[in-house]
Each structure stands twice: as structure tokens, then as C-alpha cells.
Design a protein around this motif. Structure first.
Motif, PDB file in Angstrom:
ATOM      1  N   THR A 554     -12.546   2.517  -4.377  1.00 15.27           N
ATOM      2  CA  THR A 554     -12.061   3.906  -4.337  1.00 15.27           C
ATOM      3  C   THR A 554     -10.571   3.948  -4.655  1.00 15.27           C
ATOM      4  N   LEU A 555      -9.825   2.984  -4.092  1.00 13.20           N
ATOM      5  CA  LEU A 555      -8.386   2.938  -4.342  1.00 13.20           C
ATOM      6  C   LEU A 555      -8.079   2.598  -5.792  1.00 13.20           C
ATOM      7  N   GLU A 556      -8.908   1.758  -6.408  1.00  6.54           N
ATOM      8  CA  GLU A 556      -8.697   1.420  -7.812  1.00  6.54           C
ATOM      9  C   GLU A 556      -8.924   2.646  -8.690  1.00  6.54           C
ATOM     10  N   ALA A 557      -9.928   3.426  -8.357  1.00  4.31           N
ATOM     11  CA  ALA A 557     -10.180   4.671  -9.095  1.00  4.31           C
ATOM     12  C   ALA A 557      -9.000   5.631  -8.915  1.00  4.31           C
ATOM     13  N   PHE A 558      -8.454   5.648  -7.697  1.00  8.15           N
ATOM     14  CA  PHE A 558      -7.268   6.468  -7.432  1.00  8.15           C
ATOM     15  C   PHE A 558      -6.105   6.043  -8.332  1.00  8.15           C
ATOM     16  N   LEU A 559      -5.904   4.723  -8.467  1.00  4.41           N
ATOM     17  CA  LEU A 559      -4.832   4.231  -9.332  1.00  4.41           C
ATOM     18  C   LEU A 559      -5.040   4.680 -10.775  1.00  4.41           C
ATOM     19  N   SER A 560      -6.270   4.580 -11.247  1.00  8.06           N
ATOM     20  CA  SER A 560      -6.570   4.984 -12.630  1.00  8.06           C
ATOM     21  C   SER A 560      -6.212   6.448 -12.862  1.00  8.06           C
ATOM     22  N   THR A 561      -6.645   7.291 -11.941  1.00  7.50           N
ATOM     23  CA  THR A 561      -6.372   8.734 -12.074  1.00  7.50           C
ATOM     24  C   THR A 561      -4.883   9.011 -12.062  1.00  7.50           C
ATOM     25  N   GLU A 562      -4.176   8.393 -11.121  1.00  8.94           N
ATOM     26  CA  GLU A 562      -2.732   8.640 -10.982  1.00  8.94           C
ATOM     27  C   GLU A 562      -1.960   8.110 -12.181  1.00  8.94           C
ATOM     28  N   LEU A 563      -2.381   6.964 -12.715  1.00  9.59           N
ATOM     29  CA  LEU A 563      -1.661   6.392 -13.864  1.00  9.59           C
ATOM     30  C   LEU A 563      -1.906   7.201 -15.137  1.00  9.59           C
ATOM     31  N   ILE A 564      -3.089   7.814 -15.250  1.00  7.71           N
ATOM     32  CA  ILE A 564      -3.330   8.738 -16.375  1.00  7.71           C
ATOM     33  C   ILE A 564      -2.412   9.945 -16.266  1.00  7.71           C
ATOM     34  N   ARG A 611       3.193   4.060  -3.252  1.00  7.07           N
ATOM     35  CA  ARG A 611       3.429   4.599  -1.905  1.00  7.07           C
ATOM     36  C   ARG A 611       2.188   5.339  -1.404  1.00  7.07           C
ATOM     37  N   ASP A 612       1.570   6.143  -2.273  1.00  5.39           N
ATOM     38  CA  ASP A 612       0.350   6.861  -1.883  1.00  5.39           C
ATOM     39  C   ASP A 612      -0.818   5.896  -1.672  1.00  5.39           C
ATOM     40  N   TYR A 613      -0.886   4.859  -2.512  1.00  6.55           N
ATOM     41  CA  TYR A 613      -1.920   3.831  -2.362  1.00  6.55           C
ATOM     42  C   TYR A 613      -1.787   3.172  -0.987  1.00  6.55           C
ATOM     43  N   ARG A 614      -0.557   2.811  -0.648  1.00  4.57           N
ATOM     44  CA  ARG A 614      -0.294   2.165   0.648  1.00  4.57           C
ATOM     45  C   ARG A 614      -0.700   3.080   1.793  1.00  4.57           C
ATOM     46  N   TYR A 615      -0.389   4.367   1.688  1.00  7.05           N
ATOM     47  CA  TYR A 615      -0.736   5.325   2.737  1.00  7.05           C
ATOM     48  C   TYR A 615      -2.255   5.378   2.935  1.00  7.05           C
ATOM     49  N   LYS A 616      -3.001   5.445   1.836  1.00 10.47           N
ATOM     50  CA  LYS A 616      -4.462   5.496   1.934  1.00 10.47           C
ATOM     51  C   LYS A 616      -5.023   4.199   2.526  1.00 10.47           C
ATOM     52  N   PHE A 617      -4.440   3.079   2.106  1.00  8.91           N
ATOM     53  CA  PHE A 617      -4.890   1.778   2.617  1.00  8.91           C
ATOM     54  C   PHE A 617      -4.668   1.690   4.132  1.00  8.91           C
ATOM     55  N   ILE A 618      -3.501   2.112   4.581  1.00  7.11           N
ATOM     56  CA  ILE A 618      -3.173   2.053   6.013  1.00  7.11           C
ATOM     57  C   ILE A 618      -4.055   3.016   6.805  1.00  7.11           C
ATOM     58  N   ARG A 649       0.096   0.361  10.966  1.00  8.78           N
ATOM     59  CA  ARG A 649       1.349   0.190  10.231  1.00  8.78           C
ATOM     60  C   ARG A 649       2.052  -1.097  10.613  1.00  8.78           C
ATOM     61  N   GLY A 650       1.834  -1.549  11.849  1.00 10.89           N
ATOM     62  CA  GLY A 650       2.452  -2.792  12.286  1.00 10.89           C
ATOM     63  C   GLY A 650       1.974  -3.996  11.495  1.00 10.89           C
ATOM     64  N   PHE A 651       0.798  -3.888  10.867  1.00  8.78           N
ATOM     65  CA  PHE A 651       0.266  -4.991  10.074  1.00  8.78           C
ATOM     66  C   PHE A 651       0.820  -4.977   8.647  1.00  8.78           C
ATOM     67  N   PHE A 652       1.253  -3.815   8.181  1.00  6.24           N
ATOM     68  CA  PHE A 652       1.602  -3.696   6.767  1.00  6.24           C
ATOM     69  C   PHE A 652       3.005  -3.111   6.575  1.00  6.24           C
ATOM     70  N   GLN A 653       3.968  -3.594   7.314  1.00  3.65           N
ATOM     71  CA  GLN A 653       5.300  -2.999   7.274  1.00  3.65           C
ATOM     72  C   GLN A 653       5.989  -3.168   5.923  1.00  3.65           C
ATOM     73  N   ASP A 654       5.939  -4.380   5.349  1.00  2.66           N
ATOM     74  CA  ASP A 654       6.715  -4.651   4.139  1.00  2.66           C
ATOM     75  C   ASP A 654       5.861  -4.915   2.910  1.00  2.66           C
ATOM     76  N   ASP A 655       4.561  -4.693   3.035  1.00  2.88           N
ATOM     77  CA  ASP A 655       3.695  -4.943   1.899  1.00  2.88           C
ATOM     78  C   ASP A 655       3.708  -3.754   0.929  1.00  2.88           C
ATOM     79  N   PHE A 656       3.321  -4.026  -0.317  1.00  2.47           N
ATOM     80  CA  PHE A 656       3.314  -3.020  -1.389  1.00  2.47           C
ATOM     81  C   PHE A 656       4.719  -2.538  -1.752  1.00  2.47           C
ATOM     82  N   LYS A 657       5.758  -3.258  -1.306  1.00  4.65           N
ATOM     83  CA  LYS A 657       7.119  -2.769  -1.577  1.00  4.65           C
ATOM     84  C   LYS A 657       7.776  -3.456  -2.765  1.00  4.65           C
ATOM     85  N   SER A 658       7.197  -4.538  -3.244  1.00  2.23           N
ATOM     86  CA  SER A 658       7.832  -5.235  -4.361  1.00  2.23           C
ATOM     87  C   SER A 658       6.784  -5.840  -5.274  1.00  2.23           C
TER      88      SER A 658
END
Length: 779
Positions: A554-564, A611-618, A649-658
Motif C-alpha cells: 500500500t505504501l509503495e502504491a502511495f509513493l507511485s501516486t505521490e511521485l507522479i 515524511r508522509d510515508y514515514r507518518y503512515k508507516f508509524i 515513534r520511539g522505535f523510528f525516531q531517526d529513520d527515513f531522514k537520510s
């Protein structure tokens, strides 16, 4: 006579003695009275508690220290636990010495036996507490301070680990200690070195390392990314693979400098090219002393053209603390694929040094790189080293620094990000250096440098070393603090499990053989029930884990839509700017402006998408975590978070940032710029269609890269997340198996263990006290 003395008379049948005791101040009286009564209460055991609680005088004394009545064994245990906790939290050694006197009195009057006396004495050791004149509590003495420099804090933890290995009795817990020790020993601190050609990177690095290990004066340029690590001296080169080389050839169609690079490479290597460029990257071990033949742009043979990056190991002291150096090719390298590899590594670096030649400082490439590093690449510490400082005056050096700052401000304004100026300047430090003079000092040629007027203190190398040491290992280093906290957290968990083993062993030592056999029978009855519970919970966790993995689609489909959508935004911004320019000035916009529009739109757009991907994942993880926590609580388990509510959020504080902005956009920008340069006011629809085609073509690789990275990070996080979720279940299951084994062993060797029960009990008590004190210090 103490209160215990009075009670002793009561215990022997004198029931109406009046207590008249003088202590001095009222506060001291209350304290001494508390410890007298506490000693008495702690001396009662399950074998003789009934004759204690049956006396009205005992109840009256207990009422002086507690508002709870003691009528049963459980209530006595609760009182004793409360007393121990109270003493543990706020007690000086002089009070404990007073308790020891009371315990001795009880022993002398045969209220307690020699074994009970030794056990009570071992529980309360005055040496573990601060003196009455000392305001420093024992836990402060034991505490491994997070704010100490890393090396000092690590040394204290290493010493603690050594002691714990002596205290622990269980092999699997000793294994956990070794894992913590390895975690501390194998930490890496990466320093990224960047700059344009001729910035002096190799000279400065050689001065830092105290040896001419990288090409400098003799071999002026490093053409490849070089990763320098600590280890037995060796060098390994990694060549381009087939897919990477095809991308380079594709780029050559749009960028002239890459076209020249490809033509040069083909003319030199001819048919040999296919022997080196393979489906999978070839690697080759090479002579360290001949490394320049593979890394230098000036070396004959141009082997550097085919080398993707180099790994170099050295036993230099500078690297021995886990330091890794990422020495990058110049920013003006014609091969954009090298820039991508450089950014991949720099995104993982703890610190970046950017070198600028004082005579060529603050080029547009420099400024763009500095802004990109701090705003988009998650670099939090950037040291700008101004090289060849010995060739200019102090005033000229300051002018270079001021010019660099103003150039950064100008470029930020061009990107409509001038509000970020203060942020960038706060994260930059400038240090001038004379690399050549520093290298002379570090390679046994100090006299030559001194004759030129440069002592080691004048070269700037010591200031750079101090900055590196403080940033990586200092008391305010965020990475060092995280490492120490993680190690201490793991230690607390391990000690907690060992304490439970010790306490259970004490319980077993206090029981008769019949009681032990009855416990084992009860244990056996519950075993099948526990197995069903564990199986059910494990199955649930696996279902949720599969659910999380499926959610990645689902998140990959989200990325496709957002990148289009991002492609449409980029096209529209360029098109609108061109249209506006034709309408207002009758001219096309400047190429530099189009470049900035495209570059900024891509970077800002991808950051927003991730940032939106990270929010959905969390959010998904949060829902799963709350469900699992509820199931645990229903069965009496605790996931183990400090807060009352689960927080993903405590598990994913610095992920998806770089790491998501490492792709080069040069080919796309080049295509768009060329199309804009050829555009006409009366043919804007053609421009619109061309832009859409170019952007779609080039975004294909960008989209694939982002999806691959997001999936890789997400899968790793899911694995770690569910390992954490399942940990309480595994710990409890492990504890039950261990308890059963201890119980069986105690029954099997009952007679033999009974012979030295007293010695073993006291030894365990001492270990428990020490472990509890250590846990207090690990705050």
C-alpha cells in the motif's frame, strides 16, 4: 536498652514494660526508633512469624512505622518489602550500623540464629551507602554518566561488564553481556571529507593520520571515493558493474564532460573493458604502496576511470577508536555517478569536513554542496576547513569566511530559503589550516616547517583534531550519548533477568524437598496451558508482522501516486516560469533559474513524500503495537515501555531522514534547460509536452531508487519492531524453562545442596545487593 531489648523482654513473657528511651533530638529519636523496629520486623521468617504477630506488643511497635496491620504471612512479607525499599531509597551507613547492632542483639539473645544473622547482615552493607556526613549517595558513585566523554564512559562500562561476568552464573546471560561488550567495541564513527579538485583533502588527511597514506604532493588528485578503515594494512578496489556503466554511457548523451570521460575510457581500455565491467562488481586486492595507480587522476593507465570506490585499511592510531574516513573525489568530478556514491556514504557520516582552497573558496559548487548537505542530507555537523592558510594574511582569511557566508545567503535567497540562513550558519564551523606545514610536522620534518615560521600549533591541525574529538567523542556528542544509553539499557535488561534467577534460587533454597516436589507437579500441570498461550501469542504476532509487510505494498502504491504528482508539479513550475518570463520580459528565463526551480522542487517534493510515508508507516505500527500491548496486559505481560501508552515513534525516531536524495538530477536538469533554451513564446504547448516526456523518462530511475530504499528501510524496521514486540514473550518463556530446570536440579541434588545452603544463600544475597546497586547506577 534499645527497642529490641524491650521487645526481647516482651517476647519472654513480660507484657507491660513501658518504653522510656532518650535519643537527643526528636528527629534522631524517630530515625533510630524506625531502624530498631525495622530490624525486629525483618528478623521474622515464615517458620516463626506466628509467634511474632500473635503478640500485641509487636503490633504496637509495628504501628509506629506503618499504618498497615500485620496479621498474616503475606502482610508480613509486604511490610518487610516496604522496609527494604524505604531503607534502600533514603539511608546513610550510620543508620545501617545501628541496625547491625540490633541484629547482633537478637542473635546474642537467641531470637535469630547464626545463619539468619549473617543473611541479614549481608543484606544491609554500610559500605554500599554514603556516610552520615556525606551528601553523595552511593548510586551517584556507581553511576555511569551519559554526559561523560565517550571514551571515559565506555571504559567505565567495560569495567562494569568485566565485574558482571564474575557475578553472573548463567551462561546465556553471560552471552548477552558479551553481545553488549561487542556492541560497544564495534561502534564506527565516520568522517566525510569533501571539496572541489585541488582543495587539499589528501594533504590534510595525511597530516591527521601522521603518514602519507593517500596521494598528495606527488600524486595530486584522488579520483575515486576512498574509505579508510582501521585494520591490517590492505587495499581493495571495486569496479563499476555493467548496469552502472550503462548509466554512465547514457548520461554521456546529455552531459559533455561525461561524454569525454567515456570516450577517453573506451579509447584506453578497448576490448579490456568487458573483462573488468561485469554483471556484478569485480573487486581486486592491490598493493597499498601502489594504490595511487588506481585512485589518482594523474596516474598513467587511467585505472581510476573504472574504479567505483576503494577500501583501504591501516593500523594508524588515528583510526584505532573506530574512526572511518570517507575521502571523496572532487565535487567537480565529471562523472555524476561518483557524486551519487559519495552522497550515499556521506548520508551515513557522523561528521563532514568540507575543504576549500583559500584562493578558490566559496565557488558556486561549494556553496550548493554546503546548503544541500545541511538542508537535505541530514548532516548536522559541518566543519569548513580553509586550506593553504599559510599563503594569506589573517585579514584575508576572515574575508574568505565572510565571503562564504554571504555566498550562502545569496544562494539561499535564489532558492527562496533565506529563512534557513541562521540554521545553516549555526551548524558550520570554520578552521583555517596549513596542510603542508602540518604534514611536515607529522612526518618527522618539523624543522622544515619551523624554518618556514610554523610550529605545530600554528598549522591549524591541532584545532581540527580537538573539534573532531569533541564532536565524535565529547560529552555533548549525540551519537556517543545514544551508544552509551543503548548499552546501559541492554545491561539493565540482562541484570534484571539475572536478578530474577537469583531470587528464584533463594526461594528454592528455603523450601523442603516435599514443597519442591509439589511445586514441580504444579509447574508440570501449567506447562501445557503456558505452551498454548505462547503459541497463540506467537501466532498473533506473526499475523500482525505479515500484515505490516503487506502494508508495504500500500505504501509503495502511495509513493507511485505521490511521485507522479511531483512530476506534474515540476513540469508546471517550469512551464509557468517560462510563460511568465515571455509575457513580462519577452525573454526566456535564465538557465540558472530553471536549474534552481527543478532542483529545489525535486528535493522539497521528495522530502515531503518521505515524511508522509514515514507518518503512515508509524501510524500502522502504532495500531499494531497497541493491539499487542493489550493482549500482553490481558495475560499479565508488559512490553516494557516507560510510558503508560505504547508509542511507535520511539522505535523510528531517526529513520527515513537520510539517503533519499542521493540521486543526481543533472541529466534531467540538462534536458529541461536545453528544451527551455529552445522554447518559443508561440510554441508553449510543445514545451509542455516535451517537459512531460523528459521528466517521466528520468523519474523512472528516481522512483525505483526511492521505492527500493523505502522498502529496505521499512523491512529492516519491521523486523526490529516485531523483535521488540515479541521480546517480553520470549523472556517469559525463557524464564519458565530456566525456573523448571532450576527446580528439577534442586530436587535432584537436594541433600548435597542442603549441606552448604547457608553459605550459598548468603553469597546469593550479596550478589543480589551488588546487582541492585549496579542497576541504580545505570540511570
Amino acid at each position: 536498652m534499645s527497642l529490641i531489648g524491650d521487645y526481647f523482654l516482651l517476647y519472654h513473657g513480660i507484657s507491660d514494660i513501658t518504653l522510656t528511651i532518650s535519643y537527643g533530638t526528636e528527629e534522631n529519636k524517630e530515625k533510630e526508633e524506625f531502624f530498631d523496629i525495622a530490624a525486629l520486623a525483618l528478623s521474622a521468617t515464615r517458620k516463626d512469624y506466628e509467634k511474632f504477630i500473635s503478640l500485641d506488643s509487636f503490633k504496637k511497635l509495628i504501628s509506629k512505622i506503618s499504618d498497615k496491620k500485620v496479621n498474616t504471612l503475606d502482610e508480613l512479607y509486604q511490610l518487610q518489602l516496604s522496609i527494604v525499599n524505604a531503607i534502600e531509597n533514603d539511608t546513610k551507613n550510620c543508620n545501617i550500623e545501628k541496625m547491625h547492632e540490633s541484629f547482633e542483639y537478637l542473635k546474642n539473645e537467641n531470637i535469630i540464629g547464626h545463619f539468619e544473622y549473617n543473611k541479614l547482615i549481608s543484606l544491609f552493607d554500610p559500605k554500599e551507602l554514603a556516610s552520615c556526613d556525606d551528601e553523595i549517595a552511593v548510586e551517584d558513585e556507581l553511576q555511569v554518566d551519559d554526559k561523560k566523554p565517550f571514551k571515559e564512559a565506555k571504559t567505565e562500562l567495560d569495567e562494569l561488564l568485566y565485574e558482571l561476568k564474575e557475578l553472573f552464573i548463567t551462561d546465556d546471560f553471560k552471552k548477552e553481556l558479551n553481545e553488549t561488550s561487542n556492541y560497544l567495541s564495534n561502534q564506527k564513527f565516520s568522517i566525510g571529507i569533501t571539496g572541489v579538485m585541488n582543495a587539499g583533502k589528501s594533504t590534510m588527511l595525511n597530516a591527521l593520520m601522521g603518514q602519507e597514506i593517500l596521494g598528495s604532493a606527488v600524486v595530486p588528485e584522488t579520483a575515486n571515493l576512498t574509505i579508510v578503515k582501521y585494520g591490517k594494512p590492505e587495499a581493495k578496489v571495486f569496479y563499476w558493474n555493467k548496469e552502472e556503466w550503462e548509466r554512465i554511457e547514457q548520461s554521456a548523451k546529455e552531459i559533455e564532460s561525461i561524454k569525454e570521460f567515456v570516450e577517453e575510457t573506451k579509447s584506453i581500455f578497448k576490448d579490456e573493458l568487458t573483462e573488468i565491467i561485469k554483471e556484478e562488481s569485480l573487486t581486486e586486492n592491490v598493493d597499498v604502496n601502489n594504490l595511487a595507480a588506481y585512485t589518482s587522476a594523474e596516474a598513467s593507465g587511467k585505472k581510476c576511470n573504472l574504479v567505483k570506490y576503494v577500501e583501504l585499511k591501516s593500523e594508524l592510531n588515528f583510526l584505532s577508536d573506530g574512526i572511518e574516513i570517507v575521502d571523496t573525489p572532487g565535487l567537480d568530478d565529471p562523472v555524476i555517478q561518483r557524486e551519487e556514491i559519495t552522497k550515499e556514504y556521506l548520508a551515513q557520516c557522523d561528521l563532514m569536513l568540507h575543504l576549500m582552497n583559500v584562493s578558490q573558496s566559496a565557488t558556486l559548487k561549494d556553496v550548493e554542496f554546503i546548503i544541500d548537505a545541511l538542508l537535505y542530507q541530514n548532516i548536522t555537523k559541518l566543519l569548513i576547513v580553509i586550506t593553504r592558510a599559510d599563503t594569506v594574511s589573517q585579514q584575508q582569511l576572515q574575508e574568505v569566511i565572510n565571503y562564504t557566508k554571504s555566498s550562502i545567503e545569496k544562494q539561499l535567497k535564489a532558492q527562496n530559503k533565506d529563512n534557513k540562513l541562521n540554521y545553516i550558519l549555526e551548524h558550520i564551523k570554520f578552521i583555517p589550516i596549513s596542510g603542508r606545514m602540518a604534514l611536515l610536522h607529522r612526518t618527522g620534518r618539523s624543522e622544515e616547517a619551523i624554518k618556514a615560521g610554523f610550529y605545530i600549533e600554528d598549522t591549524g591541525i591541532l584545532e581540527i583534531e580537538d573539534y573532531l574529538n569533541e564532536t565524535l567523542f565529547g560529552s555533548n556528542s549525540s551519537k556517543s550519548e545514544l551508544i552509551i544509553k543503548s548499552a546501559k539499557s541492554q545491561l539493565r535488561k540482562t541484570i534484571s533477568k539475572e536478578l530474577k534467577s537469583f531470587n528464584y534460587e533463594l526461594v528454592l533454597l528455603s523450601k523442603s524437598k516435599d514443597e519442591l516436589i509439589a511445586d514441580l507437579e504444579e509447574f508440570t500441570k501449567k506447562k501445557d496451558t503456558n505452551k498454548r498461550i505462547f503459541a497463540s501469542l506467537s501466532e498473533d504476532i506473526n499475523l500482525y508482522k505479515n500484515d505490516a509487510k503487506n502494508y508495504l505494498e500500500t505504501l509503495e502504491a502511495f509513493l507511485s501516486t505521490e511521485l507522479i504528482e511531483l512530476q506534474n508539479i515540476i513540469k508546471q513550475r517550469v512551464f509557468n516560469d517560462v510563460k511568465y518570463s515571455f509575457e513580462k520580459t519577452k525573454k526566456r528565463p535564465e538557465s540558472s533559474r530553471i536549474k534552481t526551480i527543478v532542483e529545489t522542487a525535486i528535493k522539497d517534493g521528495i522530502i515531503d513524500i518521505i515524511r508522509d510515508y514515514r507518518y503512515k508507516f508509524i501510524k500502522k505500527s502504532q495500531n499494531i503495537g497497541e493491539i499487542c500491548e493489550q493482549k500482553y496486559q490481558e495475560l499479565g505481560f508488559v512490553i516494557g515501555h516507560k510510558n503508560d501508552n505504547f508509542d511507535a515513534r520511539g522505535f523510528f525516531q531517526d529513520d527515513f531522514k537520510s539517503g533519499f536524495l542521493t540521486s543526481s538530477n543533472e541529466v534531467l536538469i540538462s534536458k529541461i534547460v536545453h528544451e527551455v533554451e529552445d522554447s518559443k513564446a508561440n510554441k508553449l504547448p510543445e514545451l509542455d509536452r516535451a517537459l512531460e516526456t523528459f521528466i517521466k523518462e528520468e523519474f523512472s530511475s528516481i522512483e525505483n531508487t526511492i521505492k527500493q530504499k523505502a522498502k529496505k528501510v521499512s523491512e529492516l524496521l519491521i523486523e526490529n519492531f516485531f523483535n521488540t514486540i515479541a521480546e517480553p514473550l520470549k523472556v517469559f518463556e525463557h524464564k519458565l524453562k530456566k525456573d523448571e530446570k532450576l527446580l528439577e536440579d534442586r530436587i535432584e541434588n537436594f541433600e548435597e545442596r542442603e549441606k552448604n545452603k547457608e553459605v550459598v544463600t548468603i553469597d546469593i544475597h550479596k550478589k543480589i545487593k551488588r546487582l541492585e546497586a549496579i542497576v541504580k547506577g545505570l540511570k
